[in-house]
Design a protein around this motif. Structure first.
Motif, PDB file in Angstrom:
ATOM      1  N   SER A 138     -31.105  -1.652  -4.173  1.00 11.88           N
ATOM      2  CA  SER A 138     -30.995  -3.403  -3.680  1.00 11.88           C
ATOM      3  C   SER A 138     -28.950  -2.438  -3.777  1.00 11.88           C
ATOM      4  N   THR A 139     -28.770  -3.479  -2.297  1.00 14.40           N
ATOM      5  CA  THR A 139     -27.055  -3.159  -2.451  1.00 14.40           C
ATOM      6  C   THR A 139     -26.604  -4.257  -2.434  1.00 14.40           C
ATOM      7  N   PHE A 140     -25.486  -5.006  -2.625  1.00 15.99           N
ATOM      8  CA  PHE A 140     -24.959  -6.262  -2.948  1.00 15.99           C
ATOM      9  C   PHE A 140     -23.835  -6.621  -1.395  1.00 15.99           C
ATOM     10  N   VAL A 141     -23.498  -7.739  -0.980  1.00 14.88           N
ATOM     11  CA  VAL A 141     -22.268  -7.367   0.113  1.00 14.88           C
ATOM     12  C   VAL A 141     -21.466  -7.991  -1.268  1.00 14.88           C
ATOM     13  N   LEU A 142     -20.072  -7.368  -0.873  1.00 14.80           N
ATOM     14  CA  LEU A 142     -18.750  -8.008  -1.186  1.00 14.80           C
ATOM     15  C   LEU A 142     -18.289  -9.063  -0.240  1.00 14.80           C
ATOM     16  N   LYS A 143     -18.171  -8.193   0.416  1.00 11.84           N
ATOM     17  CA  LYS A 143     -16.900  -9.141   1.590  1.00 11.84           C
ATOM     18  C   LYS A 143     -17.678  -8.502   2.631  1.00 11.84           C
ATOM     19  N   GLU A 144     -18.075  -9.490   4.270  1.00  9.31           N
ATOM     20  CA  GLU A 144     -18.218  -9.762   5.138  1.00  9.31           C
ATOM     21  C   GLU A 144     -17.264  -9.067   5.573  1.00  9.31           C
ATOM     22  N   ILE A 145     -17.179  -8.540   6.200  1.00  9.13           N
ATOM     23  CA  ILE A 145     -15.761  -7.898   7.325  1.00  9.13           C
ATOM     24  C   ILE A 145     -16.480  -8.594   8.791  1.00  9.13           C
ATOM     25  N   LYS A 146     -17.575  -8.091   9.328  1.00  8.57           N
ATOM     26  CA  LYS A 146     -17.294  -8.286  11.019  1.00  8.57           C
ATOM     27  C   LYS A 146     -19.440  -8.647  11.094  1.00  8.57           C
ATOM     28  N   HIS A 147     -18.885  -9.721  11.524  1.00 13.30           N
ATOM     29  CA  HIS A 147     -20.963 -10.331  11.432  1.00 13.30           C
ATOM     30  C   HIS A 147     -20.603 -11.008  13.005  1.00 13.30           C
ATOM     31  N   ASN A 148     -21.307 -10.082  13.873  1.00 13.01           N
ATOM     32  CA  ASN A 148     -21.457 -10.415  15.096  1.00 13.01           C
ATOM     33  C   ASN A 148     -23.196 -10.332  16.126  1.00 13.01           C
ATOM     34  N   ILE A 149     -23.359 -11.212  16.429  1.00 13.31           N
ATOM     35  CA  ILE A 149     -24.644 -11.807  16.030  1.00 13.31           C
ATOM     36  C   ILE A 149     -24.757 -11.924  17.873  1.00 13.31           C
ATOM     37  N   GLY A 150     -24.361 -11.503  18.584  1.00 17.92           N
ATOM     38  CA  GLY A 150     -24.383 -10.585  19.982  1.00 17.92           C
ATOM     39  C   GLY A 150     -25.019  -9.726  20.256  1.00 17.92           C
ATOM     40  N   TYR A 151     -25.134  -8.710  21.160  1.00 16.63           N
ATOM     41  CA  TYR A 151     -24.707  -7.805  22.383  1.00 16.63           C
ATOM     42  C   TYR A 151     -24.410  -7.526  22.925  1.00 16.63           C
ATOM     43  N   SER A 152     -23.636  -6.518  22.976  1.00 14.37           N
ATOM     44  CA  SER A 152     -22.978  -5.774  23.772  1.00 14.37           C
ATOM     45  C   SER A 152     -23.511  -5.459  24.908  1.00 14.37           C
TER      46      SER A 152
END
Length: 153
Positions: A138-152
């Motif tokens: 398991s790895t835990f997210v400390l801070k979300e830097i980028k969250h893009n739900i769309g595709y290029s």
């Protein structure tokens, strides 16, 4: 993608940014009338380019601020065990995403929960109960830097 012209691509980009845009608003952006835009959307839906329309929620506001990526390695790699895991994971509501991987791990799970204690309980009472689990990492997210739900596109 060969079935898509530039208008289709632009339409898909606009819908990825805001799926609530009305056909009238989309038509204005594309410099078209409403009817051809409506027909393009229906065609893109029927061809499977548009799978669904969703609302993207704020994970903190809904009380699930903890994001965990869990790497799962299986003990045995036969078809029956893999299919059983894939079917069972569908019923675990804590699992937001699941990917069958190539490499050192077999599956990668994305899990959002209220707290680390909830993750502990999830692993102890649900995930570890699944048949054929070898190891979990398991790895835990400390801070979300980028969250893009769309595709290029």
């Amino acid at each position: 993608m060969e079935n898509l012209d530039e208008l289709d691509r632009t339409l898909l980009r606009l819908l990825q940014q805001d799926a609530k845009m009305t056909t009238k608003e989309l038509a204005a952006e594309l410099n078209l009338t409403i009817s051809p835009v409506y027909e393009r959307i229906k065609r893109l839906e029927s061809l499977g380019y548009i799978k669904q329309y969703v609302a993207v929620l704020d994970k903190t506001l809904i009380g699930q601020p903890v994001t965990v990526f869990c790497q799962v390695s299986m003990r045995y790699h036969n078809e029956a065990f893999i299919e059983k895991f894939e079917q069972t994971i569908q019923d675990l509501e804590e699992v937001q995403e699941c990917y069958h991987m190539a490499g050192q791990v077999d599956f990668l799970l994305k899990i959002n929960l209220k707290s680390l204690n909830d993750y502990h309980d999830f692993v102890k009472y649900k995930l570890s109960k699944l048949e054929n689990i070898g190891t979990l990492n398991s790895t835990f997210v400390l801070k979300e830097i980028k969250h893009n739900i769309g595709y290029s596109i």
